[in-house]
Design a protein around this motif. Structure first.
Motif, short mmCIF file in Angstrom:
data_model
loop_
_atom_site.label_atom_id
_atom_site.label_comp_id
_atom_site.label_asym_id
_atom_site.label_seq_id
_atom_site.Cartn_x
_atom_site.Cartn_y
_atom_site.Cartn_z
N ASP A 179 -19.57 26.04 -42.65
CA ASP A 179 -18.74 27.18 -42.27
C ASP A 179 -17.46 26.68 -41.57
OD1 ASP A 179 -19.31 26.65 -39.50
OD2 ASP A 179 -21.26 27.58 -39.84
N PRO A 180 -16.49 27.57 -41.38
CA PRO A 180 -15.20 27.17 -40.78
C PRO A 180 -15.38 26.51 -39.41
CG PRO A 180 -14.97 29.35 -41.75
CD PRO A 180 -16.43 28.99 -41.85
N GLU A 181 -16.33 26.98 -38.65
CA GLU A 181 -16.53 26.44 -37.31
C GLU A 181 -16.89 24.95 -37.37
OE1 GLU A 181 -15.58 28.30 -34.85
OE2 GLU A 181 -15.93 26.55 -33.56
N GLU A 182 -17.80 24.62 -38.28
CA GLU A 182 -18.20 23.22 -38.43
C GLU A 182 -17.01 22.38 -38.90
OE1 GLU A 182 -21.48 22.41 -41.11
OE2 GLU A 182 -21.40 20.27 -40.66
N PRO A 218 -14.40 19.82 -43.56
CA PRO A 218 -14.10 21.11 -44.20
C PRO A 218 -13.77 20.90 -45.68
CG PRO A 218 -12.23 20.37 -42.88
CD PRO A 218 -13.35 19.41 -42.61
N TRP A 270 -13.86 22.86 -38.28
CA TRP A 270 -12.96 22.64 -37.14
C TRP A 270 -13.50 21.56 -36.22
CZ3 TRP A 270 -8.29 22.75 -35.51
CH2 TRP A 270 -8.03 22.64 -34.14
N ARG A 271 -14.83 21.63 -36.00
CA ARG A 271 -15.43 20.60 -35.14
C ARG A 271 -15.21 19.21 -35.74
NH1 ARG A 271 -20.77 20.70 -34.88
NH2 ARG A 271 -21.26 22.59 -36.04
N ASP A 331 -15.88 15.72 -33.94
CA ASP A 331 -17.32 15.85 -33.71
C ASP A 331 -18.08 15.05 -34.77
OD1 ASP A 331 -19.99 16.54 -33.63
OD2 ASP A 331 -19.60 18.67 -33.18
N GLU A 376 -5.11 29.34 -32.21
CA GLU A 376 -6.32 30.01 -31.70
C GLU A 376 -7.24 29.04 -30.98
OE1 GLU A 376 -8.29 31.79 -35.08
OE2 GLU A 376 -6.40 32.62 -35.83
N LYS A 377 -7.10 27.75 -31.33
CA LYS A 377 -8.02 26.75 -30.80
C LYS A 377 -7.38 25.86 -29.74
CE LYS A 377 -11.40 27.50 -33.82
NZ LYS A 377 -12.75 27.94 -33.41
N GLN A 427 -11.82 17.87 -35.14
CA GLN A 427 -11.68 17.56 -33.72
C GLN A 427 -12.48 16.32 -33.32
OE1 GLN A 427 -9.60 19.25 -31.34
NE2 GLN A 427 -8.88 19.53 -33.44
N ALA A 430 -20.54 16.79 -37.25
CA ALA A 430 -20.07 17.83 -38.16
C ALA A 430 -19.66 17.22 -39.50
CB ALA A 430 -18.88 18.57 -37.54
#
Lengths: 603, 249
Positions: free
Chosen positions: A286-289, A303, A291-292, A297, A340-341, A295, A300
């Motif tokens: 998903d988008p959250e993963e 994308p 982004w991680r 992570d 947003e982040k 960054q 993760a």
């Protein structure tokens, strides 16, 4: 018969981008005399356009990275028709080549503990690209240029090579002209390295400069060398689409590496809709993963925007064809959303992507820190090229070596972003080293003056045909033909049409006329380039017709699936005795067990 | 569709004239597009240098309405097209043909500047440790695309032709990038003073204004270099103190 001046070196290198410069430096360091020929001024080659970085498994950012992961990433990206030995050498040697650049003055971005920083890129499992903002290619070429000028390499700027010269079966020099006065020059050598880059000018929409006319491909072909993998063209998914005059100019993958996402005109992040099976377990759910991942992570997955270029380009093509594109026929690439982040997103974007910020501000009047960009596929890179020995970069013609984009093998069906700059320095070095060795072990050949005279005379023909064809018009028609018929999505019928069209263009190109005098005459240069473009276009089309499946940079609408039978060989084109182009299948040698094991381990 | 007139220098090393060409102007076009259209339509032998067409290679430098600019980064909608647009080659270098100049002097100058000489590696594996903040300044200088517009606009070269005594802003920036490189151990201040004419620069900042990469040439490169030259060569007490500090450090 005119006697043209002869310039003699042990090794001649044609092309002064990353590969050519690195080859020249290495040959010179091995104690031979080196001449470096370039079409433009030194330091202007297309390498300066490379933005994202150079891939090298140094493990500075993620210590799980090593040559084995890089090797298996490269093979997966190339869909296993790569030359596995080249992929192995590349993965093993790239870190040393990058560190060497630092010792020569390159100034890479840094990690917090002071090492060379590495960034994420499509198809690379870990952050692997050593970079300098988004101008890594400029850093590479300037470092090599500044190092090279102190090494006694003789540089011949604004000189264009017309033909290679042979003695018996061996390459022993080339015929060239200097652009300023159109005067012919004979270069004599014991070994010759081609490092002429790509072929993008065979297409209408391209990220390549005027120089990308497949010169090295054509020179090698005419000299009897084989070209392999010519059906595999990389259409970079994100080129600018507006304004029209800059259509095709590259938008670095680094935008997506920094968190940029792709959206259609419905605002949908469409890359999540289609994830290939062999990348499912490496892609964010998903988008959250996603982004991680960007960054840093380590738990993760990446994308889907960072899937391989062939796949992303086709997805964009699909959205546009389905009517979900942006107003100017692309899709949206949005980096502004990261506000947003990140509280300081504007500064962050400007720091990480300064050239992109600049490019859009100036050319499209658009601020990427606040507004999504419109992007679409652009012809970017040719995986195919001169067939070379993996270790020495020597072609099937003795004395002729090739490195960089004009050589083939390392990338297979699709190149991963970042593997090009590292390819240049790994195989540029090898080509220089082995060309020097060849030169030390062989005597100079004999130049055939009649051959030189005949070739020079042929090159001057366009000045003598009053009222013939305009070379710019032929080049334009060739680009339209290839764009329309041998582009991202291909079919048998269209490609046959392209072959017929190429026949007509070949006839027209034999009747070009250029007005004006011979001094720095771009019309004349365009007329001579047509010969190279036509060879390249035919090689692409013939190879693409033969490969009746879809793989990497080659997608057939009439054969949309990958066929395992086609994983067993590469297609090669060669000039036959009667001057026609033949296509043959060259079996891919069995991979040694230890490399098979690496691929299995890496999953 | 709008049409515009471009007045372009045509000619060789000795003689030349401005020739007018008309061409169509469409949305988003830059000056280089106009030149290419003119080549394809009416002047196939019109010579100009260009490569990347994206402001990254620094090949297409010219003087547009008298201003040193990159043709590929100059949008036509930023120019008054009701008047003729003049396109001329850079004036600080000898003309070769049409828009092309002989810039070989720049390559010769670069060869004379002492090359990068790194300190011993910091780590056993032969690598160095450098903080980002220590390379920020040098990275600014290394953005240079060698378009030589700064050389073109510099009055020491353009008006006074001091090419033999002065290396120009580009190579002061290049020297600064080497001198301020955290790994470099070479000293170039003597050459800057004696051979490269750093004193000729009287900080009019014209170079900074025309730099397409927005490098703050004068403030960040030339002035600090001038200060280094003064410290090293005109301030014996300061030099002693520094020597003492270096030995301690």
């Amino acid at each position: 018969m005119t006697d043209y001046p002869i310039f003699e070196h042990d090794v001649i290198v044609i092309g002064a981008g990353g590969a050519g410069l690195r080859a020249a430096i290495e040959a010179s360091a091995n104690g031979v005399s080196v001449g470096l020929i370039c079409k433009s001024l030194l330091g202007k080659a297309h390498t300066v356009m490379a933005e994202g970085g150079m891939a090298a498994a140094m493990g500075n950012v993620d210590d799980r990275d090593n040559w084995k992961v890089h090797f298996s990433d490269t093979m997966r990206g190339g869909q296993y028709v790569n030359n596995w030995r080249m992929a192995e050498l590349h993965a093993k040697e790239a870190p040393d080549r990058v560190r060497e650049l630092e010792a020569w003055g390159a100034v890479f971005d840094r990690t917090k503990d002071g090492k060379i920083l590495q960034r994420n890129f499509g198809g690379h499992r870990y952050p692997r690209l050593a970079h300098v903002g988004d101008r890594t290619g400029l850093e590479l070429i300037r470092t090599l240029q500044d190092h090279g000028v102190h090494q006694g390499i003789e540089v011949y700027m604004e000189v264009t090579v017309v033909s290679l010269l042979k003695d018996g079966g061996r390459v022993i020099g080339c015929l060239a002209y200097e652009r300023e006065h159109g005067r012919f020059r004979v270069f004599k050598c014991k070994a010759l390295v081609l490092a002429t880059g790509g072929i993008g000018r065979a297409y209408k929409i391209t990220s390549n400069s005027w120089e990308g006319t497949g010169d090295g491909h054509a020179l090698a072909y005419d000299a009897g060398a084989e070209l392999i993998d010519m059906e595999f063209i990389q259409f970079h998914p994100t080129g600018m689409v507006w304004p029209p005059s800059v259509r095709g100019i590259l938008v670095t993958e680094g935008v997506r590496g920094e968190g940029g996402i792709l959206k259609n005109n419905e605002g949908r992040r469409f890359m999540f809709d289609d994830i290939p099976d062999n990348y499912k377990n490496q892609t964010a759910s998903d988008p959250e993963e996603g982004w991680r991942y960007v960054q840093g992570d380590k738990n993760a997955n990446r994308p889907p925007e960072l899937l391989t270029r062939d796949h992303v380009a086709r997805c964009i093509n699909r959205e546009v064809k389905a009517g979900r594109g942006s107003p100017h026929g692309g899709v949206y690439l949005d980096i502004a959303w990261i506000k947003e982040k990140l509280p300081n997103s504007v500064e962050h974007i400007k720091k990480k992507l300064p050239s992109m910020y600049h490019q859009f501000m100036q050319l499209a009047n658009l601020d990427i820190t606040t507004t999504p960009m419109e992007v679409g596929p652009t012809t970017h890179y040719v995986m195919g090229g001169v067939r070379v020995d993996a270790d020495t970069q020597e072609s099937s013609v003795p004395g002729l070596f090739a490195a960089g984009e004009c050589a083939a093998g390392i990338n297979g069906a699709n190149r991963l972003g970042g593997n090009s700059l590292s390819d240049l320095i790994v195989f540029g070095k090898r080509a220089g080293e082995y060309a020097a060795k060849f030169a030390q072990e062989n005597q100079a050949g004999t130049i055939n003056k009649d051959e030189v005279a005949a070739k020079a005379k042929a090159a001057l023909q366009p000045f003598e045909r009053e009222g013939g064809e305009n070379p710019y018009a032929i080049q334009h028609d060739l680009q339209e033909l290839m764009q329309a018929n041998v582009g991202i999505v291909r079919t048998q019928d269209e490609m046959v049409e392209a072959l017929n069209g190429l026949d007509l263009l070949r006839n027209r190109s034999a009747k070009t006329f250029v007005p004006g005098n011979i001094d720095f005459n771009p019309g004349w240069h365009t007329a001579l380039d047509l010969h190279n473009l036509l060879i390249v276009a035919e090689a692409i089309t013939l190879s693409a017709i033969e490969r009746q499946e879809s793989r990497g940079g080659h997608f057939r609408d009439d054969f949309p699936e990958k066929d395992p039978a086609f994983a067993k060989f590469n297609f090669a084109v060669k000039k036959t005795e009667d001057g026609a182009m033949s296509v043959s299948r060259i079996p891919i040698p069995e991979m040694p067990d230890e490399l098979k094991q690496v691929i299995e381990e890496m999953g | 569709m709008a049409r515009a007139t471009f007045s372009i220098r045509r000619g060789g090393r000795e003689t030349a004239e401005l020739v007018d060409y008309q061409t169509d102007v469409t949305e988003g076009m830059v000056v280089l597009d106009a030149v290419h259209q003119i080549q394809a339509e009416s002047a196939p032998d019109l010579a100009c240098r260009w490569n990347c067409k994206a402001g990254k290679c620094g090949s297409c430098s010219a003087e547009i309405n008298g201003m040193p600019r990159l043709m590929c980064m100059t949008r036509l909608d930023t120019i008054d097209l009701t008047q003729k647009v003049t396109i001329e080659p850079m004036r600080a270098f000898p003309p070769v043909k049409d828009l092309i100049t002989d810039v070989s002097w720049n390559y010769e100058v670069k060869k004379r500047i002492k090359k990068f000489k790194p300190r011993k590696p910091d780590a056993e594996d032969g690598t160095w440790r450098i903080q980002q903040e220590d390379v920020d300044r040098v990275q600014e200088f290394r953005k240079c695309i060698e378009c030589y517009l700064c050389q073109d606009v510099c009055h020491v070269l353009r008006d006074h032709a001091k090419h033999q005594e002065f290396i120009g802003p580009r190579f002061l920036v290049y020297s600064a990038a080497l001198e301020m490189h955290p790994l470099d151990t070479e000293d170039r201040t003597g050459d800057l003073k004696d051979l490269f004419g750093i004193g000729y620069c009287n900080i009019t900042k014209c170079c900074t204004k025309v730099c397409p990469e927005h490098i703050t040439i004068t403030d960040n490169a030339i002035i600090p270099l001038k200060e280094r030259v003064v410290d090293e060569h005109y301030d014996p007490i300061g030099k002693l103190v520094k020597l003492f500090r270096k030995e301690k450090g």
